[in-house]
Write a protein that holds these residues in place. Structure first.
Motif, mmCIF file in Angstrom:
data_model
loop_
_atom_site.group_PDB
_atom_site.id
_atom_site.type_symbol
_atom_site.label_atom_id
_atom_site.label_comp_id
_atom_site.label_asym_id
_atom_site.label_seq_id
_atom_site.Cartn_x
_atom_site.Cartn_y
_atom_site.Cartn_z
ATOM 1 N N THR A 42 -0.043 9.756 -2.593
ATOM 2 C CA THR A 42 0.721 8.656 -1.981
ATOM 3 C C THR A 42 2.020 8.449 -2.769
ATOM 4 O OG1 THR A 42 -1.303 7.575 -1.274
ATOM 5 C CG2 THR A 42 0.673 6.207 -1.389
ATOM 6 N N VAL A 82 -8.555 -0.503 3.009
ATOM 7 C CA VAL A 82 -7.895 0.521 2.190
ATOM 8 C C VAL A 82 -8.962 1.427 1.613
ATOM 9 C CG1 VAL A 82 -6.432 0.924 0.169
ATOM 10 C CG2 VAL A 82 -6.033 -1.064 1.599
ATOM 11 N N HIS A 158 5.392 -5.994 4.131
ATOM 12 C CA HIS A 158 4.761 -4.980 3.280
ATOM 13 C C HIS A 158 3.842 -5.651 2.276
ATOM 14 C CE1 HIS A 158 8.404 -6.264 1.129
ATOM 15 N NE2 HIS A 158 7.692 -6.085 0.018
ATOM 16 N N MET A 175 2.843 -0.803 0.874
ATOM 17 C CA MET A 175 2.253 -0.425 2.165
ATOM 18 C C MET A 175 2.964 -1.180 3.286
ATOM 19 S SD MET A 175 -1.530 -1.323 3.658
ATOM 20 C CE MET A 175 -0.940 -2.694 4.665
ATOM 21 N N MET A 200 2.964 5.986 3.977
ATOM 22 C CA MET A 200 3.098 4.632 3.427
ATOM 23 C C MET A 200 2.932 3.546 4.487
ATOM 24 S SD MET A 200 6.251 5.346 0.784
ATOM 25 C CE MET A 200 6.017 3.898 -0.257
ATOM 26 N N ALA A 202 0.575 1.714 7.200
ATOM 27 C CA ALA A 202 -0.809 1.515 7.646
ATOM 28 C C ALA A 202 -0.871 1.596 9.160
ATOM 29 C CB ALA A 202 -1.312 0.156 7.170
ATOM 30 N N HIS A 214 -5.546 1.973 5.823
ATOM 31 C CA HIS A 214 -4.590 2.638 4.940
ATOM 32 C C HIS A 214 -5.333 3.447 3.900
ATOM 33 C CE1 HIS A 214 -0.582 3.328 3.572
ATOM 34 N NE2 HIS A 214 -0.747 2.766 2.396
#
Ligand SMILES: [Fe+2]
Length: 223
Positions: A42, A82, A158, A175, A200, A202, A214
């Protein structure tokens, strides 16, 4: 107080999202091909100026309520799921996840946030958690508001993450949310390669638009 999955919250979240079990909707991007395809790490991103400074005891998985207060955070409540994995898609349990974000108004709970938007005293804004089985983490929050970063630059909604786990390089990143028009205009996101931008952002769960999925992929340290 840092906690693992809070069972009551998980049940609450399941009811909220309409999912019947934690596994549904969790589809690793590398699933089904673990043996022959590696995931990309990531991309990292700056921590930004609003890492929490105001101490708060309540840092649990439900950011929409604060312990000891009767109010509920303003804005659209969402669930974020996540999963922290290595490059082969294996979940990393016990990873420490430190996350923070603006309230629905776009205001951070930070003394140096110059945004004139209203702060939300019922919004937790910060969580510290440890991933559970398969490296998963699920939390309830509000859709963060956009906020001005500079003249002519409005940051898209974000969430900031700092993730660490023994044996892996720590990751600081942000994210974003699918479907946000400001994503294409953001100076931070736009400077990433297209394929990194995708990593990056979701995705929205198809049958439940309140739930976002994500994946964060960590780099293993070479021993
Ligand atoms: Fe931010």
């Amino acid at each position: 107080m840092m906690k693992r999955f809070d069972r009551r919250f998980v049940l609450k979240a399941l009811t909220y999202s309409g999912l019947s079990c934690l596994g549904i909707g969790w589809s690793l991007r590398a699933s089904g091909s673990r043996s022959d395809r590696k995931l990309e790490i990531t991309p990292s991103e700056i921590e930004g100026p609003f890492y929490p400074r105001v101490k708060r005891k309540d840092k649990d998985f439900d950011l929409t309520r604060i312990e000891g207060r009767s109010g509920v955070a303003k804005g659209k409540h969402i669930i974020v799921e996540v999963q922290i994995t290595d490059i082969e898609g294996n979940g990393i349990e016990d990873a420490l996840v430190d996350l923070w974000q603006a309230a629905a108004s776009g205001k951070y709970n930070h003394p140096r946030d110059p945004n004139p938007a209203e702060s939300d005293p019922d919004f937790q804004g910060w969580a510290l958690a440890v991933t559970g089985s398969e490296g998963k983490l699920r939390f309830k929050t509000v859709m963060p508001g956009a906020y001005p970063a500079a003249p002519g630059w409005q940051r898209p909604p974000h969430i900031h993450f700092k993730v660490s786990s023994a044996g892996y390089e720590s990751l600081t990143t942000q994210m974003y949310f699918a479907g946000q028009p400001l994503n294409n205009l953001d100076h931070l996101l736009r400077r990433k390669r297209k394929e990194d931008q995708v990593r990056m952002i979701a995705s929205r769960l198809a049958d439940n638009p309140q739930t976002f999925l994500h994946q964060l992929v960590l780099q293993q340290l070479v021993s």
